[in-house]
Design a protein around this motif. Structure first.
Motif, short mmCIF file in Angstrom:
data_model
loop_
_atom_site.label_atom_id
_atom_site.label_comp_id
_atom_site.label_asym_id
_atom_site.label_seq_id
_atom_site.Cartn_x
_atom_site.Cartn_y
_atom_site.Cartn_z
N ASP A 39 27.41 -26.09 23.68
CA ASP A 39 26.84 -24.84 24.20
C ASP A 39 27.22 -23.65 23.32
OD1 ASP A 39 25.58 -26.13 26.27
OD2 ASP A 39 27.09 -25.59 27.77
N ASP A 40 28.48 -23.61 22.87
CA ASP A 40 28.93 -22.51 22.02
C ASP A 40 28.20 -22.51 20.67
OD1 ASP A 40 30.65 -21.49 23.91
OD2 ASP A 40 32.43 -22.46 23.08
N GLU A 41 28.01 -23.70 20.09
CA GLU A 41 27.31 -23.79 18.81
C GLU A 41 25.86 -23.35 18.96
OE1 GLU A 41 29.63 -27.44 16.59
OE2 GLU A 41 28.29 -27.90 18.26
N LEU A 42 25.23 -23.78 20.04
CA LEU A 42 23.84 -23.40 20.28
C LEU A 42 23.73 -21.89 20.50
CD1 LEU A 42 20.98 -24.44 20.46
CD2 LEU A 42 21.35 -24.87 22.89
N LYS A 43 24.70 -21.31 21.20
CA LYS A 43 24.71 -19.86 21.41
C LYS A 43 24.83 -19.12 20.08
CE LYS A 43 26.49 -19.94 26.10
NZ LYS A 43 27.67 -19.75 26.96
N ARG A 44 25.62 -19.66 19.14
CA ARG A 44 25.75 -19.03 17.82
C ARG A 44 24.43 -19.06 17.07
NH1 ARG A 44 29.69 -22.04 14.56
NH2 ARG A 44 29.19 -20.49 13.01
N VAL A 45 23.71 -20.18 17.15
CA VAL A 45 22.41 -20.28 16.49
C VAL A 45 21.43 -19.27 17.10
CG1 VAL A 45 20.42 -21.78 16.07
CG2 VAL A 45 22.74 -22.69 15.82
N LEU A 46 21.40 -19.21 18.43
CA LEU A 46 20.50 -18.27 19.11
C LEU A 46 20.85 -16.83 18.77
CD1 LEU A 46 20.21 -20.03 22.57
CD2 LEU A 46 18.54 -20.05 20.70
N ALA A 47 22.15 -16.54 18.67
CA ALA A 47 22.59 -15.19 18.29
C ALA A 47 22.10 -14.86 16.88
CB ALA A 47 24.11 -15.07 18.38
N LYS A 48 22.16 -15.81 15.97
CA LYS A 48 21.68 -15.58 14.60
C LYS A 48 20.17 -15.36 14.60
CE LYS A 48 23.29 -15.40 11.02
NZ LYS A 48 23.61 -14.21 10.19
N MET A 49 19.45 -16.11 15.43
CA MET A 49 18.00 -15.92 15.53
C MET A 49 17.69 -14.51 16.02
SD MET A 49 16.97 -19.66 17.10
CE MET A 49 15.21 -19.35 17.23
N ARG A 50 18.45 -14.05 17.00
CA ARG A 50 18.25 -12.69 17.51
C ARG A 50 18.59 -11.66 16.45
NH1 ARG A 50 21.16 -15.07 21.88
NH2 ARG A 50 19.66 -15.87 23.41
N GLU A 51 19.67 -11.91 15.71
CA GLU A 51 20.07 -11.00 14.63
C GLU A 51 18.96 -10.87 13.58
OE1 GLU A 51 23.16 -11.44 11.00
OE2 GLU A 51 24.02 -11.76 13.00
N ILE A 52 18.28 -11.97 13.35
CA ILE A 52 17.17 -11.97 12.38
C ILE A 52 15.97 -11.21 12.94
CG2 ILE A 52 15.50 -13.48 11.20
CD1 ILE A 52 17.84 -15.54 10.99
N GLY A 53 15.86 -11.15 14.26
CA GLY A 53 14.77 -10.38 14.86
C GLY A 53 14.02 -11.07 15.98
N ALA A 54 14.38 -12.32 16.27
CA ALA A 54 13.68 -13.06 17.34
C ALA A 54 14.14 -12.58 18.71
CB ALA A 54 13.96 -14.55 17.21
N GLN A 55 13.27 -12.78 19.67
CA GLN A 55 13.63 -12.60 21.07
C GLN A 55 13.51 -14.00 21.68
OE1 GLN A 55 11.32 -9.56 22.98
NE2 GLN A 55 11.59 -8.15 21.27
N ILE A 56 14.63 -14.56 22.11
CA ILE A 56 14.63 -15.93 22.61
C ILE A 56 15.67 -16.08 23.71
CG2 ILE A 56 16.22 -16.68 20.77
CD1 ILE A 56 14.73 -19.42 20.88
N GLU A 57 15.29 -16.79 24.74
CA GLU A 57 16.19 -17.17 25.83
C GLU A 57 15.93 -18.62 26.15
OE1 GLU A 57 18.61 -15.29 27.05
OE2 GLU A 57 17.96 -13.62 25.80
N ILE A 58 16.97 -19.40 26.31
CA ILE A 58 16.86 -20.81 26.68
C ILE A 58 17.71 -21.04 27.90
CG2 ILE A 58 17.29 -23.19 25.96
CD1 ILE A 58 16.89 -22.33 23.11
N ASP A 59 17.14 -21.68 28.91
CA ASP A 59 17.88 -22.00 30.13
C ASP A 59 18.81 -23.17 29.91
OD1 ASP A 59 16.56 -19.99 31.49
OD2 ASP A 59 14.94 -21.34 32.10
#
Length: 120
Positions: free
Chosen positions: A100-120
């Motif tokens: 979960d922590d690794e996936l959160k880091r990837v999602l955070a990087k995606m957001r930093e790049i400019g994406a808007q993403i949420e995964i349940d």
């Protein structure tokens, strides 16, 4: 494979559609061409994974970010099952193996790049 000079043409003969991956990397007026060899899993491979996980079609669709069970079945059945892109397969595989922590880091990087993403 060597880097291509700006304006130089790449001849794709000898490669099939699943072998060519272009990555443009500006570097002192040169761009790099990278490629990967990829063969999508078969419908049988996906059925085996579904059985191993004990998932429903809806759960598999969610795992691979497919619209729903009906869309998932396009990858697992019919006369000509759809091939899954390497990006979709990577996404599903990452969700299976990353913590979960690794996936959160990837999602955070995606957001930093400019994406808007949420995964349940």
């Amino acid at each position: 494979m060597d880097a291509l000079r700006v304006g130089q043409r790449f001849d794709p003969s000898g490669y099939d559609d699943n072998e060519i991956f272009l990555r443009v990397v500006p570097r002192a007026a040169t761009w790099r061409l990278s490629y990967m060899k990829y063969t999508a899993p078969t419908a049988e491979d996906f059925q085996r994974l579904k059985n191993e996980l004990g998932h429903t079609g809806e759960q598999m669709a969610e795992l691979f970010a497919v619209a729903g069970g009906q869309q998932w079945r396009k990858y697992t059945g019919g006369v000509t099952p759809r091939e899954m892109s390497p990006q979709m397969l990577f996404f599903g595989a990452a969700r299976l193996v990353l913590s979960d922590d690794e996936l959160k880091r990837v999602l955070a990087k995606m957001r930093e790049i400019g994406a808007q993403i949420e995964i349940d």
